[in-house]
Structure formats: C-alpha cells, structure tokens
Design a protein around this motif. Structure first.
Motif, PDB file in Angstrom:
ATOM      1  N   ASP A   2     -16.334 -24.019  19.316  1.00 37.12           N
ATOM      2  CA  ASP A   2     -16.664 -22.704  19.520  1.00 37.12           C
ATOM      3  C   ASP A   2     -17.369 -22.119  17.964  1.00 37.12           C
ATOM      4  O   ASP A   2     -16.183 -21.663  17.294  1.00 37.12           O
ATOM      5  CB  ASP A   2     -15.771 -21.738  19.910  1.00 37.12           C
ATOM      6  N   ILE A   3     -18.335 -22.562  17.699  1.00 36.94           N
ATOM      7  CA  ILE A   3     -18.834 -22.187  16.303  1.00 36.94           C
ATOM      8  C   ILE A   3     -19.370 -20.752  16.187  1.00 36.94           C
ATOM      9  O   ILE A   3     -19.887 -20.223  17.163  1.00 36.94           O
ATOM     10  CB  ILE A   3     -20.187 -23.311  15.967  1.00 36.94           C
ATOM     11  N   ASP A   4     -18.897 -20.042  15.357  1.00 34.59           N
ATOM     12  CA  ASP A   4     -19.161 -18.603  15.190  1.00 34.59           C
ATOM     13  C   ASP A   4     -20.630 -18.675  14.378  1.00 34.59           C
ATOM     14  O   ASP A   4     -21.139 -19.337  13.526  1.00 34.59           O
ATOM     15  CB  ASP A   4     -18.193 -18.050  13.949  1.00 34.59           C
ATOM     16  N   PHE A   5     -21.269 -17.606  14.806  1.00 33.88           N
ATOM     17  CA  PHE A   5     -22.797 -17.399  14.532  1.00 33.88           C
ATOM     18  C   PHE A   5     -23.000 -15.809  14.764  1.00 33.88           C
ATOM     19  O   PHE A   5     -22.533 -15.221  15.644  1.00 33.88           O
ATOM     20  CB  PHE A   5     -23.656 -18.255  15.182  1.00 33.88           C
ATOM     21  N   ARG A  23     -20.134 -18.657   3.851  1.00 28.60           N
ATOM     22  CA  ARG A  23     -19.900 -18.127   5.219  1.00 28.60           C
ATOM     23  C   ARG A  23     -21.540 -17.442   5.530  1.00 28.60           C
ATOM     24  O   ARG A  23     -22.185 -17.169   4.657  1.00 28.60           O
ATOM     25  CB  ARG A  23     -18.867 -16.933   5.108  1.00 28.60           C
ATOM     26  N   ARG A  24     -21.627 -17.184   6.832  1.00 27.13           N
ATOM     27  CA  ARG A  24     -22.964 -16.597   7.393  1.00 27.13           C
ATOM     28  C   ARG A  24     -23.191 -15.286   6.820  1.00 27.13           C
ATOM     29  O   ARG A  24     -24.504 -15.080   6.522  1.00 27.13           O
ATOM     30  CB  ARG A  24     -22.885 -16.825   8.732  1.00 27.13           C
ATOM     31  N   GLN A  25     -22.239 -14.496   6.340  1.00 27.60           N
ATOM     32  CA  GLN A  25     -22.656 -13.465   5.842  1.00 27.60           C
ATOM     33  C   GLN A  25     -23.271 -13.562   4.487  1.00 27.60           C
ATOM     34  O   GLN A  25     -23.783 -12.574   4.153  1.00 27.60           O
ATOM     35  CB  GLN A  25     -21.327 -12.511   5.517  1.00 27.60           C
ATOM     36  N   VAL A  43     -25.292 -19.512  11.019  1.00 25.16           N
ATOM     37  CA  VAL A  43     -23.991 -19.945  11.633  1.00 25.16           C
ATOM     38  C   VAL A  43     -22.995 -20.156  10.486  1.00 25.16           C
ATOM     39  O   VAL A  43     -23.363 -20.128   9.270  1.00 25.16           O
ATOM     40  CB  VAL A  43     -24.516 -21.647  11.955  1.00 25.16           C
ATOM     41  N   ASP A  44     -21.878 -20.145  10.812  1.00 29.28           N
ATOM     42  CA  ASP A  44     -20.846 -20.474   9.985  1.00 29.28           C
ATOM     43  C   ASP A  44     -20.492 -21.913  10.329  1.00 29.28           C
ATOM     44  O   ASP A  44     -20.037 -22.446  11.356  1.00 29.28           O
ATOM     45  CB  ASP A  44     -19.258 -19.530  10.704  1.00 29.28           C
ATOM     46  N   LEU A  45     -20.516 -22.772   9.675  1.00 32.03           N
ATOM     47  CA  LEU A  45     -20.510 -24.268   9.468  1.00 32.03           C
ATOM     48  C   LEU A  45     -18.793 -24.708   9.835  1.00 32.03           C
ATOM     49  O   LEU A  45     -17.994 -23.732   9.400  1.00 32.03           O
ATOM     50  CB  LEU A  45     -20.766 -25.042   8.418  1.00 32.03           C
ATOM     51  N   GLY A  49     -16.051 -19.939   6.884  1.00 32.24           N
ATOM     52  CA  GLY A  49     -16.226 -18.540   7.573  1.00 32.24           C
ATOM     53  C   GLY A  49     -15.266 -18.301   8.642  1.00 32.24           C
ATOM     54  O   GLY A  49     -14.098 -18.664   8.704  1.00 32.24           O
ATOM     55  N   ALA A  50     -15.674 -18.016   9.983  1.00 34.01           N
ATOM     56  CA  ALA A  50     -14.955 -17.720  10.915  1.00 34.01           C
ATOM     57  C   ALA A  50     -14.871 -19.049  12.123  1.00 34.01           C
ATOM     58  O   ALA A  50     -14.220 -18.855  13.181  1.00 34.01           O
ATOM     59  CB  ALA A  50     -15.295 -16.539  11.823  1.00 34.01           C
ATOM     60  N   SER A  51     -15.482 -20.231  11.521  1.00 30.24           N
ATOM     61  CA  SER A  51     -15.714 -21.208  12.556  1.00 30.24           C
ATOM     62  C   SER A  51     -14.370 -22.033  12.227  1.00 30.24           C
ATOM     63  O   SER A  51     -13.903 -22.470  11.148  1.00 30.24           O
ATOM     64  CB  SER A  51     -16.871 -22.026  12.321  1.00 30.24           C
ATOM     65  N   PRO A  52     -13.944 -22.591  13.328  1.00 31.77           N
ATOM     66  CA  PRO A  52     -12.678 -23.436  13.351  1.00 31.77           C
ATOM     67  C   PRO A  52     -13.052 -24.907  12.494  1.00 31.77           C
ATOM     68  O   PRO A  52     -14.202 -25.247  12.616  1.00 31.77           O
ATOM     69  CB  PRO A  52     -12.278 -23.701  14.970  1.00 31.77           C
ATOM     70  N   PRO A  53     -12.083 -25.674  11.796  1.00 29.98           N
ATOM     71  CA  PRO A  53     -12.401 -26.837  11.482  1.00 29.98           C
ATOM     72  C   PRO A  53     -12.575 -27.848  12.336  1.00 29.98           C
ATOM     73  O   PRO A  53     -12.455 -27.901  13.632  1.00 29.98           O
ATOM     74  CB  PRO A  53     -10.928 -27.227  10.493  1.00 29.98           C
ATOM     75  N   LEU A  54     -13.274 -29.006  11.929  1.00 29.72           N
ATOM     76  CA  LEU A  54     -13.547 -29.968  12.824  1.00 29.72           C
ATOM     77  C   LEU A  54     -12.276 -30.701  13.618  1.00 29.72           C
ATOM     78  O   LEU A  54     -11.194 -30.189  12.940  1.00 29.72           O
ATOM     79  CB  LEU A  54     -14.313 -31.330  12.062  1.00 29.72           C
TER      80      LEU A  54
END
Length: 267
Positions: A2-5, A23-25, A43-45, A49-54
């Motif tokens: 669930d990538i944050d965007f 971060r995407r901001q 996108v937050d990679l 940012g708010a995206s979880p790690p791999l």
C-alpha cells in the motif's frame, strides 16, 4: 504494498518520484502548476515518507522498486505514464524509460552518474544530514531562524533554503530521520550506475547549477551517456530544485512530458 501517494489535477498522467530520504511533499511547490495540465501522482517510495518499507528480506534494488511502482500504476489503471524524478527518483525514472515502461522521463539531478569517490562524498553528506535531523525540533527551529545557519544546515541540499517555509523543512528533516529505507537504499546503491540508453523514450535531464550533492561533473557524464536527451541547466537551483524556482521547474516538467501517451519516438 500500500504505497502512499497524492493525486491531483487532470490531463495526461505524470508520476513524480522523490530522492533518497525525501518524501512526496517535496513536490508541493510545483504540484498546482503541474495539476493545471496533468493528472499528477506524487509517490512516497517504499520505506520513505508515509509508505511502508519493502517486505522483510526484499533488497532495495531498482527492480524491486519498479515492480512496486508498476503494481501501483496497475491498481490506478495507468499504462505508460509520463514520469519525473529527482535524484534517486531520477535514476528510477531513467530505468523505467529504458525499459519502455513510460512515455517520457524528466529527471532532475538524477543519481547513477557518479564515480566511487563522488558517491562516497554524497553518502557522507546524506548521512550527516540524517544525523543532524535528529536534533530536537525546538533546537532545529531556533537554528533555522538564523539565515546563515539555515543556509549552513540545508544549503547542501537546497539552493535557496530561505525560500522554504520552516514547516516544510521540518517535515523533510523528520522524513529523513525516520526513513526505514534510507540505509538499505544507500547500501544497495553502492554499485548501481545507469547504463541504459532510453533509445525509444523522450528524456529531459535538468541539473541545478548550485547542486552541491551531485555536482556538475555528473551532469556532463549524463549528457554524454544520453546524447539524444534534452538538457537544461537550472539557474539558481540546488539538488532539490522544486522549491528554489517552482516556475522554472514546473515549466521543465511540463515541456518534458509534452508527448502523446504511448509515443515511442526518440527525443
């Protein structure tokens, strides 16, 4: 994953990828300008940012990140969008272009054109910046209130840190400090260089004249490696140029993505 965007605007889709520790901001200064003409997806990679790690055990490679981005685009119903990236995001954008996954790529001071010494210097600067980001917020704010100290604190990353609101800088420092993907990405990138040609995709390379992280020698290598790409010097801009000159950066991004979706003509 669930990538944050954030998605804003209408028009041809344009995906924006930030750099390591960011971060995407970071794209906020140009978002509204782009959204007036594009369907913008910032996108937050993974791990930033708010995206979880791999997932545990998954290395932070180019392939792994591109797979995550392709999964996100599939969920959004988007094929071969335009793409733009800064620093690490620029490297991912070029790799996507080289694989024919996008309709154009516009890259701002992309990673992947350094030699071993330059990479070591950049890694030292980034780690030092991350360490400094651990200072208490009230100390950081007090230091940043002094124009000279503000430039000393952020001038290696931004060309004009005085133009950015403290809230944005504070958010960037928190994102840098908390990024789970920071160290794994640095380690994974030690032997990564861009070797592609992007022969079938229009490419624009833009480089900040005041970039102190990835310096001008790397811009020259990028031009030599991709002789068919359009090249633009960003006057007065540093490594993360979006806040240094939003009008100029937005113009470059819009011009770079001014191609029909699916067009494979060389730049």
């Amino acid at each position: 994953m669930d990538i944050d965007f954030e998605r804003r605007g209408e028009g041809p889709p344009l995906v924006l990828l930030h750099g390591i520790g960011h971060r995407r901001q970071g794209w906020e200064p140009v978002m509204d300008r782009l959204a007036a003409e594009r369907d913008v997806i910032a996108v937050d990679l993974p791990g930033f940012g708010a995206s979880p790690p791999l997932p545990a055990g998954t290395p932070y490679t180019v392939d792994a990140t591109i797979d995550v981005l392709l999964d996100l685009l599939a969920k959004l119903g988007i094929e071969r969008p335009h793409i733009a990236g800064n620093s690490l995001g620029g490297l991912f954008s070029l790799e996507a272009a080289d694989r024919g996954l996008v309709s154009s790529a516009t890259v701002l001071s992309p990673a992947g054109f350094y030699n071993a010494r330059e990479l070591a210097t950049a890694a030292w600067i980034l780690r030092a910046s991350r360490f400094a980001a651990g200072l208490p917020a009230h100390v950081m704010e007090r230091l940043a209130s002094n124009p000279r100290l503000r430039t000393a604190m952020f001038g290696l990353i931004y060309g004009r840190p005085d133009l950015l609101e403290w809230e944005a800088l504070a958010g960037d420092t928190r994102a840098m400090r908390s990024a789970a993907g920071f160290e794994p990405t640095l380690r994974a990138g030690r032997n990564v260089r861009f070797r592609g040609s992007c022969a079938d995709v229009p490419v624009t390379i833009a480089w900040g004249v005041k970039d102190r992280l990835l310096r001008a020698s790397q811009a020259v290598r990028a031009q030599r490696a991709l002789p068919n790409a359009r090249f633009v010097w960003l006057e007065g801009c540093g490594h993360v140029p979006m806040g240094d000159d939003p009008e100029l950066v937005a113009k470059v991004l819009l011009e770079g993505s001014d191609h029909p979706i699916g067009n494979k003509a060389a730049a």
